[in-house]
Design a protein around this motif. Structure first.
Motif, PDB file in Angstrom:
ATOM      1  N   GLY A  17     -32.415 -57.118 -10.646  1.00 22.69           N
ATOM      2  CA  GLY A  17     -32.196 -57.984  -9.480  1.00 22.69           C
ATOM      3  C   GLY A  17     -33.292 -59.022  -9.310  1.00 22.69           C
ATOM      4  O   GLY A  17     -33.043 -60.120  -8.811  1.00 22.69           O
ATOM      5  N   GLN A  18     -34.527 -58.704  -9.744  1.00 22.60           N
ATOM      6  CA  GLN A  18     -35.621 -59.661  -9.620  1.00 22.60           C
ATOM      7  C   GLN A  18     -35.378 -60.867 -10.531  1.00 22.60           C
ATOM      8  O   GLN A  18     -35.639 -62.003 -10.144  1.00 22.60           O
TER       9      GLN A  18
ATOM     10  N   GLU B 119     -32.406 -61.842 -11.531  1.00 26.35           N
ATOM     11  CA  GLU B 119     -31.237 -62.567 -11.017  1.00 26.35           C
ATOM     12  C   GLU B 119     -31.617 -63.445  -9.829  1.00 26.35           C
ATOM     13  O   GLU B 119     -31.180 -64.593  -9.731  1.00 26.35           O
ATOM     14  N   ALA B 120     -32.460 -62.890  -8.931  1.00 25.30           N
ATOM     15  CA  ALA B 120     -32.865 -63.676  -7.769  1.00 25.30           C
ATOM     16  C   ALA B 120     -33.639 -64.912  -8.223  1.00 25.30           C
ATOM     17  O   ALA B 120     -33.399 -66.020  -7.733  1.00 25.30           O
ATOM     18  N   ALA B 121     -34.561 -64.733  -9.188  1.00 21.83           N
ATOM     19  CA  ALA B 121     -35.355 -65.869  -9.666  1.00 21.83           C
ATOM     20  C   ALA B 121     -34.451 -66.913 -10.315  1.00 21.83           C
ATOM     21  O   ALA B 121     -34.585 -68.111 -10.062  1.00 21.83           O
ATOM     22  N   LYS B 122     -33.497 -66.450 -11.137  1.00 17.56           N
ATOM     23  CA  LYS B 122     -32.592 -67.394 -11.799  1.00 17.56           C
ATOM     24  C   LYS B 122     -31.731 -68.125 -10.784  1.00 17.56           C
ATOM     25  O   LYS B 122     -31.508 -69.325 -10.897  1.00 17.56           O
ATOM     26  N   SER B 123     -31.236 -67.385  -9.784  1.00 13.92           N
ATOM     27  CA  SER B 123     -30.324 -68.016  -8.829  1.00 13.92           C
ATOM     28  C   SER B 123     -31.050 -69.071  -7.998  1.00 13.92           C
ATOM     29  O   SER B 123     -30.428 -69.935  -7.402  1.00 13.92           O
ATOM     30  N   LEU B 124     -32.411 -69.000  -7.963  1.00 15.30           N
ATOM     31  CA  LEU B 124     -33.163 -70.036  -7.258  1.00 15.30           C
ATOM     32  C   LEU B 124     -33.477 -71.212  -8.178  1.00 15.30           C
ATOM     33  O   LEU B 124     -34.189 -72.134  -7.788  1.00 15.30           O
ATOM     34  N   GLY B 125     -32.969 -71.167  -9.402  1.00 17.09           N
ATOM     35  CA  GLY B 125     -33.130 -72.305 -10.313  1.00 17.09           C
ATOM     36  C   GLY B 125     -34.412 -72.268 -11.120  1.00 17.09           C
ATOM     37  O   GLY B 125     -34.847 -73.278 -11.650  1.00 17.09           O
ATOM     38  N   MET B 126     -35.056 -71.083 -11.211  1.00 18.76           N
ATOM     39  CA  MET B 126     -36.313 -71.028 -11.957  1.00 18.76           C
ATOM     40  C   MET B 126     -36.048 -70.959 -13.454  1.00 18.76           C
ATOM     41  O   MET B 126     -35.122 -70.290 -13.901  1.00 18.76           O
TER      42      MET B 126
ATOM     43  N   ARG C  35     -41.227 -70.013 -15.563  1.00 21.82           N
ATOM     44  CA  ARG C  35     -41.602 -69.873 -14.142  1.00 21.82           C
ATOM     45  C   ARG C  35     -41.249 -68.495 -13.647  1.00 21.82           C
ATOM     46  O   ARG C  35     -42.005 -67.858 -12.937  1.00 21.82           O
TER      47      ARG C  35
ATOM     48  N   ILE D  46     -42.771 -64.348 -10.957  1.00 21.08           N
ATOM     49  CA  ILE D  46     -42.062 -63.201 -10.369  1.00 21.08           C
ATOM     50  C   ILE D  46     -42.261 -61.938 -11.200  1.00 21.08           C
ATOM     51  O   ILE D  46     -42.675 -60.895 -10.669  1.00 21.08           O
TER      52      ILE D  46
END
Lengths: 377, 247
Positions: A268-269, A271-278, A282, A287
């Motif tokens: 999930g960490q 996925e959250a980073a990717k979904s924020l466009g990182m 980065r 993260i």
């Protein structure tokens, strides 16, 4: 009513010093017997070791008041009934233990390097240091300064590394190995988990190969084989060759330790980073790695302590580190038979450094965990 | 594809190994439309919305988001992810960062926003989700409902045109569900394009423009909430509704 609101205190016998003794040392018969036995052992051992190391020991002069210059003058060799440790050997050979065979005229450079090392470590040890940022800049450029200072160049006279020895070599190998292996290990760990098969395979091969070979073999490899891979005419310094071997060895271990930390990070960490466009880098730098490294602090320090002690193996390729100088001293006819003193001293120096590393890791764990519920959803 | 479609899925197919998880899925979403997706577990509803910001890769068909087609092209993926915010069932806050840092991280590093401006933005987003007083705490110190609201604020800080919600209240204790749904209702009333996977039928009735029912990887029924709840066409939908509304 007042009586009912009064706070009830726990029974006296379970709190305070007496309570502590009762609960921890004299809880029942077995417990009490073990406690008494341990106290008896300590009673026998502690006075003896204090007497041997301090009260009956020679430091510079023997019991006749003469300055000790060889082992025959040690009190314990003159009068076996009376004498303790003969620390004079450390006193006389102290220079070699700390600097090796570094020329005496130039030794101020080593002292400055030692002082600068302490200064470079300061911002890492105290997070609340004022102007920590500027101290950290110094930490980053310290290796470059230390190189010129110790090795020569930029107006300093050249001091060949075969004159280095003792604690100097131990610290150079330990610090460089640990400091270089950390970033290399991170890259290898990320590489091994990469989705690109070529990168993943290369990193896995490297890690498995280096980890599957004893450090001694790698040291021989560095000494004998490394020059064959270099273009002709380029001569690689002996210490540098050893340093390469030590760094490769340590980075393979570090990679596996950090990979363990990476595996503990929930998907999930990512996925959250990717979904924020990182981007990949980065995401990892901001993260994933901060969390993975935090989890891996105990094993990271563990392998680092392991490496610091393993640097003693360089004796096998003819480099004299702290232990090497100790063994060299023992081979000197003047100091034959003082192995207790020398090994005790060498152990103590290693213990001071490794114990410091261990305490530092505890401090880091405590500091980084405050207010963070790691592993929470 | 109609002019106004902001998301368009055409004949999307996806397999996990041999398991055919999405089977010829077609979906058009217009700007400012609120879609609620429901269906039994394993029906592919999460997989479908995760395909929209490429957390999952579809193998056949086409997905176009705001005029950008999702292919292997990394730049396109980055651009789509900047348009689309996502809220997860497990919140997925970054536990090593404070609430404020969780929100400012992406604006600072992805959008290159100055730190002061990003912090101001974070505080504004926290006002919207009604927990500005928690700005300096760490995620582990918050309740589930508060964490999910921070996650919503974190997504909104990137100023997305579309928000995807993947069962945002399924991991919450019952008394915290409302505080999260309230924030989502505010967001819907503000005109955000939303696709919400949820079993909160009350929420669906209040905000949804269209209900999508999925089963076994297929979209079984698409209808307005009124028709969906009162007069569904398929027997599978009727069975599902009778089970879920019976609770």
């Amino acid at each position: 009513m007042n009586e009912m609101n009064e706070v009830r205190k726990p029974p006296v016998a379970t709190t305070g010093i007496i309570g502590w003794f009762r609960i921890n040392l004299f809880f029942n018969w077995t417990n009490s017997l073990i406690t008494l036995f341990v106290i008896y052992c300590l009673y026998q051992f502690i006075p003896w070791i204090l007497d041997w190391t301090i009260f009956s020991a020679d430091f510079k002069y023997n019991y006749l008041g003469e300055q000790i210059t060889n082992q025959e003058m040690c009190s314990r060799n003159l009068d076996p009934e009376n004498g303790g440790a003969c620390w004079a050997v450390i006193y006389v050979r102290f220079y070699q233990f700390i600097y090796g065979f570094y020329p005496k005229v130039e030794v101020w450079r080593v002292n400055i390097a030692y002082a600068m090392l302490a200064l470079a470590l300061l911002p890492l040890l105290y997070a609340k240091l004022p102007y920590r940022k500027y101290f950290l800049y110094f930490t980053y450029i310290f290796p470059v300064i230390a190189y010129f200072l110790l090795n020569g160049g930029l107006g300093f006279t050249e001091v060949s590394t075969n004159k280095w020895g003792g604690l100097l070599v131990t610290l150079v190998l330990g610090c460089t190995g640990i400091a270089l292996a950390f970033p290399i290990g991170i890259m290898l760990a990320l590489g091994r988990r990469s989705k690109l098969p070529v990168i993943s395979m290369m990193c896995t091969l490297f890690i498995e190969f280096i980890r599957g070979v004893p450090l001694i073999t790698l040291l021989f490899f560095g000494m004998v084989m490394l020059p064959l891979f270099l273009p002709e005419g380029i001569d690689m310094d002996g210490l540098v060759r050893v340093l390469v071997a030590v760094t490769l060895f340590q980075s393979a271990y570090m990679a596996e330790v950090i990979r363990g930390g990476l595996q503990a990070i929930p998907p999930g960490q990512y996925e959250a980073a990717k979904s924020l466009g990182m981007s990949y880098w980065r995401m990892n730098l901001l993260i994933i790695l901060p969390q993975a490294i935090r989890i891996s602090i105990p094993p990271i320090v563990n392998t680092s302590i392991g490496l610091f002690k393993d640097t003693t193996l360089v004796i096998i390729v003819g480099i004299l580190d702290l232990l090497g100088i100790g063994r060299g001293t023992l081979a000197d006819t003047n100091w034959l038979g003082l192995s207790y003193e020398i090994y005790f001293f060498v152990s103590l120096v290693f213990f001071i450094f490794t114990f410091g590393m261990s305490r530092y890791s505890l401090y880091l764990e405590k500091k980084l965990k405050t207010g963070i519920n790691m592993g929470a959803d | 594809m109609s002019e106004e479609s902001i998301i368009s899925l055409k004949n999307v197919n996806k397999w996990f190994g041999d398991f055919h998880v999405l089977q010829d899925v077609n979906l058009e979403v217009k700007k400012k439309e609120r879609i609620v997706v429901c269906g039994p577990s394993g029906s592919g509803k999460s997989t479908m919305i995760r395909c929209i910001n490429r957390l999952e890769e579809h193998q056949e068909g086409s997905i176009v988001v705001d005029g950008i087609e999702l292919t292997g092209n990394l730049k396109n993926i980055d651009n789509v992810r900047k348009e689309v915010g996502m809220v997860f069932q497990q919140f997925n806050l970054f536990p090593h960062l404070s609430v404020k840092e969780n929100i400012t991280l992406a604006p600072i590093w992805v959008k290159k926003m100055p730190k002061a401006e990003a912090e101001e933005l974070a505080m504004r987003q926290l006002e919207i989700v009604k927990i500005p007083e928690q700005a300096n705490k760490y995620p582990g110190q918050l309740s589930g409902g508060q964490q999910q609201r921070v996650a919503i604020a974190r997504s909104l800080a990137m100023n997305p045109n579309i928000m995807l919600f993947d069962e945002p209240t399924s991991a919450l204790d019952p008394e915290m569900i409302k505080e999260v749904l309230d924030v989502m209702v505010d967001l819907a009333n503000g005109g955000m394009t939303m696709i919400v996977v949820t079993h909160e039928m009350g929420f669906a009735k209040t905000v949804a423009d269209r209900m999508v029912f999925m089963d076994e990887g297929k979209i079984v029924e698409e209808a307005s909430p009124d028709k969906f709840f009162n007069n569904p066409e398929s027997d599978r939908t009727k069975l599902f509704l009778s089970q879920i509304l019976h609770q």
